[in-house]
Design a protein around this motif. Structure first.
Motif, PDB file in Angstrom:
ATOM      1  N   PRO A 251       0.792  -1.241   0.000  1.00 54.80           N
ATOM      2  CA  PRO A 251       0.000   0.000   0.000  1.00 54.80           C
ATOM      3  C   PRO A 251       0.819   1.284   0.000  1.00 54.80           C
ATOM      4  N   GLU A 252       1.861   1.345   0.835  1.00 51.75           N
ATOM      5  CA  GLU A 252       2.601   2.600   0.936  1.00 51.75           C
ATOM      6  C   GLU A 252       3.393   2.906  -0.340  1.00 51.75           C
ATOM      7  N   VAL A 253       3.831   1.869  -1.032  1.00 49.41           N
ATOM      8  CA  VAL A 253       4.543   2.086  -2.295  1.00 49.41           C
ATOM      9  C   VAL A 253       3.539   2.375  -3.416  1.00 49.41           C
ATOM     10  N   TRP A 254       2.454   1.626  -3.433  1.00 45.57           N
ATOM     11  CA  TRP A 254       1.443   1.836  -4.461  1.00 45.57           C
ATOM     12  C   TRP A 254       0.887   3.259  -4.393  1.00 45.57           C
ATOM     13  N   ALA A 255       0.782   3.804  -3.180  1.00 46.67           N
ATOM     14  CA  ALA A 255       0.304   5.179  -3.038  1.00 46.67           C
ATOM     15  C   ALA A 255       1.245   6.153  -3.734  1.00 46.67           C
ATOM     16  N   ARG A 256       2.542   5.860  -3.726  1.00 45.43           N
ATOM     17  CA  ARG A 256       3.505   6.725  -4.424  1.00 45.43           C
ATOM     18  C   ARG A 256       3.299   6.650  -5.933  1.00 45.43           C
ATOM     19  N   TRP A 257       2.980   5.473  -6.444  1.00 45.97           N
ATOM     20  CA  TRP A 257       2.666   5.338  -7.871  1.00 45.97           C
ATOM     21  C   TRP A 257       1.411   6.134  -8.216  1.00 45.97           C
ATOM     22  N   LEU A 258       0.379   5.961  -7.409  1.00 48.81           N
ATOM     23  CA  LEU A 258      -0.892   6.615  -7.714  1.00 48.81           C
ATOM     24  C   LEU A 258      -0.763   8.134  -7.731  1.00 48.81           C
ATOM     25  N   ALA A 259       0.164   8.666  -6.949  1.00 41.38           N
ATOM     26  CA  ALA A 259       0.364  10.118  -6.939  1.00 41.38           C
ATOM     27  C   ALA A 259       0.828  10.627  -8.296  1.00 41.38           C
ATOM     28  N   TRP A 260       1.369   9.739  -9.144  1.00 40.41           N
ATOM     29  CA  TRP A 260       1.829  10.117 -10.472  1.00 40.41           C
ATOM     30  C   TRP A 260       0.860   9.722 -11.582  1.00 40.41           C
ATOM     31  N   ASP A 261      -0.310   9.219 -11.224  1.00 44.40           N
ATOM     32  CA  ASP A 261      -1.319   8.848 -12.211  1.00 44.40           C
ATOM     33  C   ASP A 261      -1.943  10.118 -12.789  1.00 44.40           C
ATOM     34  N   PRO A 262      -1.871  10.327 -14.120  1.00 49.22           N
ATOM     35  CA  PRO A 262      -2.448  11.553 -14.691  1.00 49.22           C
ATOM     36  C   PRO A 262      -3.917  11.753 -14.345  1.00 49.22           C
ATOM     37  N   VAL A 263      -4.668  10.659 -14.224  1.00 49.44           N
ATOM     38  CA  VAL A 263      -6.085  10.780 -13.888  1.00 49.44           C
ATOM     39  C   VAL A 263      -6.252  11.375 -12.493  1.00 49.44           C
ATOM     40  N   ARG A 264      -5.476  10.909 -11.550  1.00 47.43           N
ATOM     41  CA  ARG A 264      -5.559  11.435 -10.188  1.00 47.43           C
ATOM     42  C   ARG A 264      -4.935  12.827 -10.089  1.00 47.43           C
ATOM     43  N   MET A 265      -3.861  13.051 -10.827  1.00 43.55           N
ATOM     44  CA  MET A 265      -3.245  14.369 -10.818  1.00 43.55           C
ATOM     45  C   MET A 265      -4.233  15.426 -11.290  1.00 43.55           C
ATOM     46  N   ALA A 266      -5.023  15.088 -12.316  1.00 49.47           N
ATOM     47  CA  ALA A 266      -5.963  16.057 -12.887  1.00 49.47           C
ATOM     48  C   ALA A 266      -7.011  16.513 -11.890  1.00 49.47           C
ATOM     49  N   ALA A 267      -7.228  15.723 -10.840  1.00 49.74           N
ATOM     50  CA  ALA A 267      -8.221  16.081  -9.823  1.00 49.74           C
ATOM     51  C   ALA A 267      -7.659  17.017  -8.758  1.00 49.74           C
ATOM     52  N   GLU A 268      -6.335  17.198  -8.748  1.00 47.77           N
ATOM     53  CA  GLU A 268      -5.725  18.093  -7.777  1.00 47.77           C
ATOM     54  C   GLU A 268      -5.836  19.534  -8.266  1.00 47.77           C
ATOM     55  N   PRO A 269      -6.164  20.464  -7.383  1.00 45.01           N
ATOM     56  CA  PRO A 269      -6.421  21.845  -7.814  1.00 45.01           C
ATOM     57  C   PRO A 269      -5.303  22.466  -8.634  1.00 45.01           C
ATOM     58  N   ARG A 270      -4.045  22.268  -8.232  1.00 46.65           N
ATOM     59  CA  ARG A 270      -2.950  22.929  -8.968  1.00 46.65           C
ATOM     60  C   ARG A 270      -2.813  22.372 -10.372  1.00 46.65           C
ATOM     61  N   TYR A 271      -3.017  21.049 -10.530  1.00 50.02           N
ATOM     62  CA  TYR A 271      -2.906  20.464 -11.859  1.00 50.02           C
ATOM     63  C   TYR A 271      -4.154  20.723 -12.688  1.00 50.02           C
ATOM     64  N   ALA A 272      -5.304  20.757 -12.045  1.00 48.63           N
ATOM     65  CA  ALA A 272      -6.527  21.105 -12.767  1.00 48.63           C
ATOM     66  C   ALA A 272      -6.426  22.510 -13.340  1.00 48.63           C
ATOM     67  N   GLU A 273      -5.859  23.423 -12.568  1.00 49.04           N
ATOM     68  CA  GLU A 273      -5.664  24.791 -13.061  1.00 49.04           C
ATOM     69  C   GLU A 273      -4.728  24.806 -14.264  1.00 49.04           C
ATOM     70  N   ALA A 274      -3.660  24.018 -14.189  1.00 50.13           N
ATOM     71  CA  ALA A 274      -2.729  23.941 -15.315  1.00 50.13           C
ATOM     72  C   ALA A 274      -3.423  23.405 -16.555  1.00 50.13           C
ATOM     73  N   LEU A 275      -4.238  22.371 -16.406  1.00 51.62           N
ATOM     74  CA  LEU A 275      -4.943  21.793 -17.547  1.00 51.62           C
ATOM     75  C   LEU A 275      -5.930  22.780 -18.157  1.00 51.62           C
ATOM     76  N   ARG A 276      -6.599  23.544 -17.310  1.00 50.45           N
ATOM     77  CA  ARG A 276      -7.555  24.543 -17.831  1.00 50.45           C
ATOM     78  C   ARG A 276      -6.847  25.631 -18.618  1.00 50.45           C
ATOM     79  N   SER A 277      -5.561  25.817 -18.351  1.00 53.08           N
ATOM     80  CA  SER A 277      -4.820  26.868 -19.056  1.00 53.08           C
ATOM     81  C   SER A 277      -4.342  26.428 -20.434  1.00 53.08           C
TER      82      SER A 277
END
Length: 344
Positions: A251-277
């Motif tokens: 779990p603790e390693v898999w969580a590090r992988w998931l943090a780099w998943d583009p789908v999950r990244m897109a849900a984070e405010p800073r990355y969502a803002e970047a995508l909207r730009s």
């Protein structure tokens, strides 16, 4: 269709970037990297500046492979040249970037286990191109595109550096990690158990002493290790695997992988803002992709909608096909991108 190369309407220059960021990297990989720059027809005569499209490769890719020719198909540099030779697509400079590592790839990320490949692309290659060629040196006229791991890099790079890139195209890029990666983990755990006593170090030692591919399991084992080196490399240069000897997730390693998943990244405010730009986002994949990256493409498209990216900036398409032999899709995206990053 010729079985050998045909003359280009534009031309390609082969150069070398001397990277300080990759010097003394953890794997001892070369810090002098080839970069191929395609200059469109009329570049030498026009005197004007051009938008730029950066092309990055899938896992195990290096720039020399762009010229590989298989029966009845043409390599991407020729397909790209044909786009511009026709004269109805705005001309652009196309930059082929190398991010090879001893593990077969870098995922275009900075990692203490491989090196600073994201920074190399953004802080060294982009400025080098802008210095050596007549580019429109701003984000509005700069795009990035790739397939598979290159498609992954094309998704995450503008999220991390929206100041540099305003457009992207991803062909079957790694996304929706929960779906695309874990199906392989139990199978790899068995291979490690039966062939290497469950020890990845034994595999790496053996692999380093012979030609890659002389054992059937070589690509499968080095590929996942390369991903782990990118997503879960540790500060001391070691690599943490996302699965244990039973193939179950750690779990603790898999969580590090998931943090780099583009789908999950897109849900984070800073990355969502970047995508909207961004001004343009092309997403496609084959409906029968062996790694379920058609589902990843669908999930990423949905994540863009949830992030508030306007529909008119996005092209999403699932086509009949698998993961390989989809190079004919690249010029379609290149044309689409060039119309959106062209000088106005």
């Amino acid at each position: 269709m010729l079985p050998w190369s045909s003359p280009l309407a534009g031309r390609i220059e082969h150069s070398t970037v001397h990277s300080e960021l990759l010097r003394d990297n953890p794997l001892g990989d070369p810090h002098e990297r080839p970069v191929y720059v395609y200059l469109p027809p009329g570049y030498d005569e026009s005197g004007r500046n051009y938008p730029t499209v950066y092309v990055i490769q899938g896992y195990t890719g290096h720039v020399g492979m762009w010229f590989n020719r298989v029966p009845f198909r043409r390599p991407y540099p020729e397909l790209a040249d044909e786009v511009f030779a026709a004269g109805d697509t705005p001309a652009a400079i196309v930059v082929f970037v190398d991010a090879w590592t001893a593990y077969g790839g870098s995922q275009f990320l900075d990692s203490p286990a491989t090196g600073r490949y994201h920074s190399y692309l953004c802080e060294e290659v982009v400025p080098w191109v802008d210095t050596h060629y007549r580019t429109l040196a701003d984000r509005a006229h700069r795009a990035i595109t790739g397939k598979s791991s290159g498609g992954y890099g094309a998704m995450i790079t503008p999220m991390l550096r929206p100041d540099l890139f305003s457009a992207l195209a991803t062909h079957a890029g790694d996304a929706l990690f929960d779906v695309c990666y874990p199906p392989d983990f139990p199978r790899l755990a068995r291979i490690l158990r039966d062939e290497y006593g469950g020890d990845y170090r034994a595999f790496l030692t053996d692999h380093g002493q012979r030609l890659h591919g002389t054992r059937d399991s070589d690509l499968d084992l080095i590929e996942i290790y390369g991903y782990a080196a990118a997503y879960s490399g540790n500060e001391d240069g070691t690599v943490s695997l996302p699965f244990d000897d039973t193939g179950a997730l750690v779990p603790e390693v898999w969580a590090r992988w998931l943090a780099w998943d583009p789908v999950r990244m897109a849900a984070e405010p800073r990355y969502a803002e970047a995508l909207r730009s961004l001004s343009a986002i092309w997403i496609d994949a084959g409906r029968s992709d062996e790694y379920y990256l058609d589902l990843g493409a669908t999930a990423f498209h949905r994540a863009l909608t949830d992030a508030g990216v306007p529909d008119d900036r996005v092209h999403f398409e699932l086509f009949d096909g698998r993961h390989g032999a989809i190079e004919y899709r690249y010029p379609l995206a290149l044309t689409w991108l060039c119309h959106r990053i062209a000088a106005t």
